[in-house]
Design a protein around this motif. Sequence first.
Motif, mmCIF file in Angstrom:
data_model
loop_
_atom_site.group_PDB
_atom_site.id
_atom_site.type_symbol
_atom_site.label_atom_id
_atom_site.label_comp_id
_atom_site.label_asym_id
_atom_site.label_seq_id
_atom_site.Cartn_x
_atom_site.Cartn_y
_atom_site.Cartn_z
ATOM 1 N N LYS A 150 37.489 -3.483 -37.918
ATOM 2 C CA LYS A 150 37.123 -2.278 -37.173
ATOM 3 C C LYS A 150 38.056 -1.095 -37.429
ATOM 4 O O LYS A 150 37.693 0.043 -37.158
ATOM 5 C CB LYS A 150 37.021 -2.569 -35.673
ATOM 6 N N ASN A 151 39.246 -1.339 -37.990
ATOM 7 C CA ASN A 151 40.205 -0.262 -38.220
ATOM 8 C C ASN A 151 40.509 0.020 -39.678
ATOM 9 O O ASN A 151 41.369 0.850 -39.978
ATOM 10 C CB ASN A 151 41.512 -0.561 -37.475
ATOM 11 N N ASN A 152 39.839 -0.656 -40.600
ATOM 12 C CA ASN A 152 40.081 -0.456 -42.030
ATOM 13 C C ASN A 152 38.760 -0.376 -42.776
ATOM 14 O O ASN A 152 37.897 -1.234 -42.617
ATOM 15 C CB ASN A 152 40.941 -1.593 -42.601
ATOM 16 N N LEU A 153 38.654 0.666 -43.597
ATOM 17 C CA LEU A 153 37.420 0.954 -44.315
ATOM 18 C C LEU A 153 37.689 0.936 -45.815
ATOM 19 O O LEU A 153 38.573 1.649 -46.301
ATOM 20 C CB LEU A 153 36.909 2.342 -43.900
ATOM 21 N N ASN A 154 36.967 0.072 -46.535
ATOM 22 C CA ASN A 154 37.052 0.064 -47.999
ATOM 23 C C ASN A 154 36.147 1.174 -48.533
ATOM 24 O O ASN A 154 34.949 1.197 -48.240
ATOM 25 C CB ASN A 154 36.600 -1.280 -48.575
ATOM 26 N N VAL A 155 36.735 2.065 -49.300
ATOM 27 C CA VAL A 155 36.014 3.186 -49.898
ATOM 28 C C VAL A 155 36.021 2.961 -51.404
ATOM 29 O O VAL A 155 37.065 3.068 -52.048
ATOM 30 C CB VAL A 155 36.683 4.527 -49.532
ATOM 31 N N ARG A 156 34.869 2.602 -51.955
ATOM 32 C CA ARG A 156 34.772 2.278 -53.382
ATOM 33 C C ARG A 156 34.064 3.404 -54.115
ATOM 34 O O ARG A 156 32.860 3.604 -53.953
ATOM 35 C CB ARG A 156 34.016 0.970 -53.578
ATOM 36 N N GLY A 157 34.823 4.128 -54.922
ATOM 37 C CA GLY A 157 34.257 5.165 -55.771
ATOM 38 C C GLY A 157 34.047 4.594 -57.159
ATOM 39 O O GLY A 157 34.886 3.845 -57.650
ATOM 40 N N TYR A 158 32.926 4.942 -57.789
ATOM 41 C CA TYR A 158 32.638 4.358 -59.102
ATOM 42 C C TYR A 158 31.738 5.267 -59.923
ATOM 43 O O TYR A 158 31.117 6.198 -59.418
ATOM 44 C CB TYR A 158 32.013 2.970 -58.955
ATOM 45 N N ILE A 159 31.695 4.957 -61.211
ATOM 46 C CA ILE A 159 30.812 5.644 -62.146
ATOM 47 C C ILE A 159 29.802 4.621 -62.645
ATOM 48 O O ILE A 159 30.180 3.582 -63.180
ATOM 49 C CB ILE A 159 31.608 6.212 -63.343
ATOM 50 N N GLY A 160 28.535 4.896 -62.449
ATOM 51 C CA GLY A 160 27.493 3.985 -62.931
ATOM 52 C C GLY A 160 27.326 2.771 -62.036
ATOM 53 O O GLY A 160 26.552 2.782 -61.111
ATOM 54 N N VAL A 161 28.085 1.716 -62.319
ATOM 55 C CA VAL A 161 28.026 0.491 -61.517
ATOM 56 C C VAL A 161 29.349 0.310 -60.795
ATOM 57 O O VAL A 161 30.395 0.735 -61.270
ATOM 58 C CB VAL A 161 27.717 -0.747 -62.393
ATOM 59 N N SER A 162 29.298 -0.340 -59.642
ATOM 60 C CA SER A 162 30.500 -0.415 -58.796
ATOM 61 C C SER A 162 31.622 -1.252 -59.400
ATOM 62 O O SER A 162 32.752 -1.199 -58.928
ATOM 63 C CB SER A 162 30.142 -0.919 -57.406
ATOM 64 N N ILE A 163 31.337 -2.011 -60.450
ATOM 65 C CA ILE A 163 32.392 -2.778 -61.116
ATOM 66 C C ILE A 163 33.403 -1.834 -61.766
ATOM 67 O O ILE A 163 34.592 -2.121 -61.814
ATOM 68 C CB ILE A 163 31.780 -3.734 -62.166
ATOM 69 N N ARG A 188 37.217 2.223 -58.303
ATOM 70 C CA ARG A 188 38.469 1.995 -57.583
ATOM 71 C C ARG A 188 38.175 1.954 -56.089
ATOM 72 O O ARG A 188 37.344 2.710 -55.589
ATOM 73 C CB ARG A 188 39.425 3.147 -57.880
ATOM 74 N N THR A 189 38.881 1.072 -55.389
ATOM 75 C CA THR A 189 38.733 0.968 -53.945
ATOM 76 C C THR A 189 40.002 1.444 -53.265
ATOM 77 O O THR A 189 41.097 1.003 -53.605
ATOM 78 C CB THR A 189 38.437 -0.485 -53.515
ATOM 79 N N ASP A 190 39.849 2.368 -52.330
ATOM 80 C CA ASP A 190 40.935 2.782 -51.446
ATOM 81 C C ASP A 190 40.648 2.210 -50.073
ATOM 82 O O ASP A 190 39.483 1.986 -49.713
ATOM 83 C CB ASP A 190 41.011 4.310 -51.331
ATOM 84 N N ILE A 191 41.685 2.003 -49.304
ATOM 85 C CA ILE A 191 41.518 1.514 -47.940
ATOM 86 C C ILE A 191 41.957 2.622 -46.992
ATOM 87 O O ILE A 191 43.104 3.065 -47.027
ATOM 88 C CB ILE A 191 42.323 0.223 -47.691
ATOM 89 N N TRP A 192 41.008 3.084 -46.180
ATOM 90 C CA TRP A 192 41.301 4.096 -45.179
ATOM 91 C C TRP A 192 41.503 3.400 -43.839
ATOM 92 O O TRP A 192 40.884 2.365 -43.560
ATOM 93 C CB TRP A 192 40.138 5.073 -45.046
ATOM 94 N N SER A 193 42.356 3.959 -43.010
ATOM 95 C CA SER A 193 42.611 3.377 -41.704
ATOM 96 C C SER A 193 42.105 4.315 -40.606
ATOM 97 O O SER A 193 42.176 5.549 -40.745
ATOM 98 C CB SER A 193 44.093 3.077 -41.523
ATOM 99 N N ARG A 194 41.615 3.719 -39.552
ATOM 100 C CA ARG A 194 41.074 4.518 -38.434
ATOM 101 C C ARG A 194 42.217 5.287 -37.793
ATOM 102 O O ARG A 194 43.310 4.761 -37.591
ATOM 103 C CB ARG A 194 40.383 3.625 -37.411
ATOM 104 N N SER A 195 41.963 6.545 -37.492
ATOM 105 C CA SER A 195 42.963 7.407 -36.890
ATOM 106 C C SER A 195 42.666 7.576 -35.404
ATOM 107 O O SER A 195 41.511 7.584 -34.996
ATOM 108 C CB SER A 195 42.944 8.764 -37.587
#
Length: 147
Positions: free
Chosen positions: A123-136, A139-146
Amino acid sequence: MKKLIALTVTACFFAMASFAQSGADAIVGIWLNQEKDAKIQIFKKGNEFYGKLVWLKNPKETNGQDKKDTKNPEEAQRNRLLMGLEILKGFKYDTDDVKWADGSIYDPKSGKTYSCKLTLKDKNNLNVRGYIGVSIIGRTDIWSRSN
């Protein structure tokens, strides 16, 4: 008896719809990015989710001016202020995989836009996956709830 069954089925349907809605809205709120230099407010417009910059650790340039979207590939967009800029666009909740997909993320540091999907780690951590074409390829960043 038939009316009681119909009423029960209707009540269950609305309860499930309400649960699905609250599940979809679980990402709504303010998130601190992985670098801890920006906060992004995720909100809902219609049935899609968006996110805008609401806080920057360093909101001003060295000359005292508010930071602008100077890396944008579209010259006409380079005078936009970073504060309030929508960087997440068009995410749809996928109930099967419990993720928000089919959206895009704009990186104002590079001026590039990527396909993106969002997944709650908890509930307090969000995986943010940015990609080109296919998600493989991404890169994944982890955002935290503020707070």
